[in-house]
Design an enzyme around this catalytic site. Structure first.
Site, PDB file in Angstrom:
ATOM      1  N   CYS A  27       0.777  -1.108  -0.228  1.00 34.01           N
ATOM      2  CA  CYS A  27       0.181   0.340   0.159  1.00 34.01           C
ATOM      3  C   CYS A  27       1.019   0.912   0.007  1.00 34.01           C
ATOM      4  CB  CYS A  27      -1.349   0.029   1.346  1.00 34.01           C
ATOM      5  SG  CYS A  27      -0.846  -0.561   2.504  1.00 34.01           S
ATOM      6  N   HIS A  32      -2.173   6.238   5.226  1.00 28.31           N
ATOM      7  CA  HIS A  32      -0.284   6.410   5.572  1.00 28.31           C
ATOM      8  C   HIS A  32       1.139   6.800   3.882  1.00 28.31           C
ATOM      9  CE1 HIS A  32       0.542   0.900   5.156  1.00 28.31           C
ATOM     10  NE2 HIS A  32       1.000   1.896   6.226  1.00 28.31           N
TER      11      HIS A  32
END
Length: 635
Positions: free
Chosen positions: A25, A86
């Site tokens: 990710c 993130h």
């Protein structure tokens, strides 16, 4: 099972060879936002850890990188990120927010800065228990037992002080590790609104619904700030009568919106009024409040027509710009689900035959439907491009501590997250723009999630940067049928910072070749996952190198089960020669930059730790105005 997502597929273009730029990710999101391979920005790790695992890490998406949000903001767009980030948070202090979404072009942020790990939900165990799989515990145990036996027989002498020191060191290490596991959710699983921590640790129950409400309210607020056009009597000042203003609640009712008061949290209230007033961003006169019955009205000058928007995702919304209209906006909605730790809100629990994973998928589909219905209510369908995707394939190693299967499925495609087999990087890709893109179209051309950057930049009226390599290409000519082939002749697949595989789609050919320079070692050996380490790694004993590379032709073997040989494939050597030459050219284009995922950037740094209360209280707080979602999830 997913009627809303299925409807998007029917009403738009479906991409059947849609490729994530990385199988994890953090690097995949960096590539998505910048249109560049993550190796170019330092968002590809040379070590084992390929993502950020604590919120107080110093690594980040470098500020020098240009995101599509930055470009859109420069073009006058109002921008928002709702969901997962993130890509870093702080630099030198716990409140400098130099890597926050706001530093990369997003005006509004509501979401989490890390990811939804098992540790963030009670009863799901800890992802860090997998650290034990990387320690030579068996070897250490045999060594201790051997030394103990030899000491007992007098062969060797181990001083008591040394034995006690070693035992104390092991005990201290175990205690520190246990304390880290216990406190991790309090320090790392928090929810932010803009630059404020509003819930620490966050509660996953209704989290998707809360984020959906936030997204719908952001859309409505952007539009409503230009929608409430109140009449003036010629050049006379505003008249404080109900005839010359629109009551807020009535306007919302007319538009079919079911919004919570969170929409109005940043707006002013009239004295002695019971309904919050909408304040126009573009107002050129002083606000005038008037009390009409039990409602409040805000008297404003007339405004130009509403700006149309597009929606791009995972989920993202941006506007097709008409420079004579009001301010456009861009929203990127990044779902927390269906990443583990798996969860579903109470209204969706037990709605699927596939356990909590299926329940979570139902909830995501509901959320997509809510966003689409909001666009319809705002009369934006025909001006809206909808792009739905994932940042990587399903995580096949995800089994709960109770033995429940929480992993997803990659269908016919091999392996999953953390690998460059098709199951790790071939992801869904749906695009809908009613009246502009053809309905029901399917394309098998290689398309990357890096293509979103130049597509959005051009749609917003911006200029694609020329001072750096941009690896993505504008998708609109292909989607609208102006061209038949993707501009990607080669795509390069990285395992962290290591060139792992190359995809070649030759000109004037329907074939797609894929060569692997190395592959992960699965466990068990006949499987397609790395169950012993919870995720596959890219170096050392975790991989097998291939010379010559493993070669597949994906149009005939999309499951990558039959590697080709020189005897079976006449073009074997020619294909590998082309791939090696392209790889050499690509590697030459890489300018070395600082590794943002180096161990020193990934480790937890207490001085960077966000804390919304006090350390003695384990940073607990609950002050999210969206804690109770507005409507029923089945509305």
């Amino acid at each position: 099972m997913t009627p809303n997502i299925d409807r998007l597929a029917k009403e738009g273009v479906r991409l059947t060879q849609h490729i994530a730029a990385a199988p994890l990710c953090t690097p995949s999101r960096a590539a998505f936002l910048t249109g560049r391979y993550p190796i170019r920005s330092g968002m590809a790790s040379f070590g084992k850890v390929g993502v950020y695992i604590t919120s107080a890490a110093s690594g980040r998406l470098p500020s020098e990188e240009v995101t599509f949000a930055k470009v859109a903001k420069q073009q006058g767009y109002q921008t928002a990120l709702i969901g997962k980030w993130h890509l870093g948070l702080n630099c030198e202090r716990s409140d400098d927010y130099c890597h926050h979404p706001s530093a990369h072009g997003f005006d509004h942020f509501y979401g989490i800065t890390l990811t939804n790990l098992r540790d963030c939900q009670r009863g799901h165990g800890s992802v860090f228990f997998n650290v034990l799989a990387h320690l030579p515990l068996k070897t250490l145990g045999v060594g201790v037992a051997t030394v103990t036996l030899l000491h007992a027989r007098g062969v060797v002498t181990v001083r008591r002080r040394l034995a006690l020191s070693l035992a104390a060191s092991v005990g201290a290490a175990a205690a520190v590790f246990g304390l880290f596991i216990v406190t991790f959710p309090f320090f790392n699983c928090f929810l932010m609104r803009n630059r404020e921590v509003v819930e620490q640790p966050y509660v996953s129950e209704n989290l998707t619904q809360r984020m959906t409400d936030e997204a719908v309210e952001f859309l409505a607020k952007c539009v409503l700030s230009f929608y409430f056009v109140l009449r003036r009597n010629g050049r006379q000042p505003f008249v404080n009568t109900s005839e010359n203003c629109l009551i807020v609640s009535d306007c919302l009712s007319e538009m079919g919106l079911n919004l919570t008061t969170a929409l109005f949290t940043s707006l002013r209230r009239c004295r002695n009024c019971t309904v919050t007033v909408i304040q126009c961003i573009e107002s050129t006169t002083q606000d005038t409040c008037t009390h009409v019955g039990s409602h409040c009205c805000l008297l404003l000058p007339s405004l130009s027509s509403i700006q149309a928007v597009h929606l791009l995702t995972p989920v993202m919304i941006s506007t097709v710009s008409d420079r004579n209209s009001a301010r456009p906006f861009l929203m990127f909605f990044s779902f927390i689900q269906v990443h583990t730790a798996m969860f579903a809100s109470p209204a969706f629990q037990g709605t699927s035959q596939h356990g909590v994973f299926g329940d979570a998928v139902h909830e995501v589909d509901w959320s997509v439907g809510q966003l689409m219905r909001a666009l319809d209510r705002l009369n934006l369908r025909e001006n809206t491009l909808v792009y739905l995707t994932s940042d990587q394939g399903a995580h096949l190693e995800e089994i709960s501590i109770r033995g429940e299967v929480h992993r997803g499925s990659n269908g016919i495609y091999k392996a999953g997250k953390s690998t460059n087999w098709e199951g790790g990087i071939r992801v869904p890709g749906l695009l809908r723009w009613t009246g502009t893109l053809p309905e029901g179209k399917v394309t098998d051309e290689p398309i990357s999630n890096m293509d979103v950057f130049p597509t959005v930049v051009k749609l917003t009226g911006g200029m694609v940067p020329v001072d750096r390599v941009i690896d993505g290409h504008d998708l609109m000519p292909l989607l609208q049928g102006e061209v038949e082939r993707s501009e990607h002749e080669f795509l390069f697949h990285y395992c962290n910072a290591y060139l792992n595989a190359v995809r070649w789609h030759p000109p004037n050919s329907n074939l797609t070749w894929k060569a692997f320079f190395f592959t992960p070692n699965f466990y068990p050996e006949n499987g397609t996952a790395c169950m012993h380490t919870h995720t596959c790694f890219c170096t050392g004993s975790y991989v097998t190198h291939h010379d010559p590379p493993l070669l597949f032709e994906l149009s005939r073997d999309p499951s990558e089960t039959r590697p080709l040989t020189p005897d079976a494939e006449p073009a074997f050597h020619t294909v590998l020669e082309q791939i090696r030459a392209a790889s050499a050219r690509h590697v030459e284009s890489i300018i070395p930059v600082q590794d943002q995922l180096a161990l020193t950037h990934v480790l937890w740094k207490p001085w960077l730790q966000p804390c919304c209360s006090a350390w003695s209280q384990l940073c607990r707080c609950e002050r999210d105005s969206q804690r109770s979602p507005a409507g029923s999830p089945h509305d």
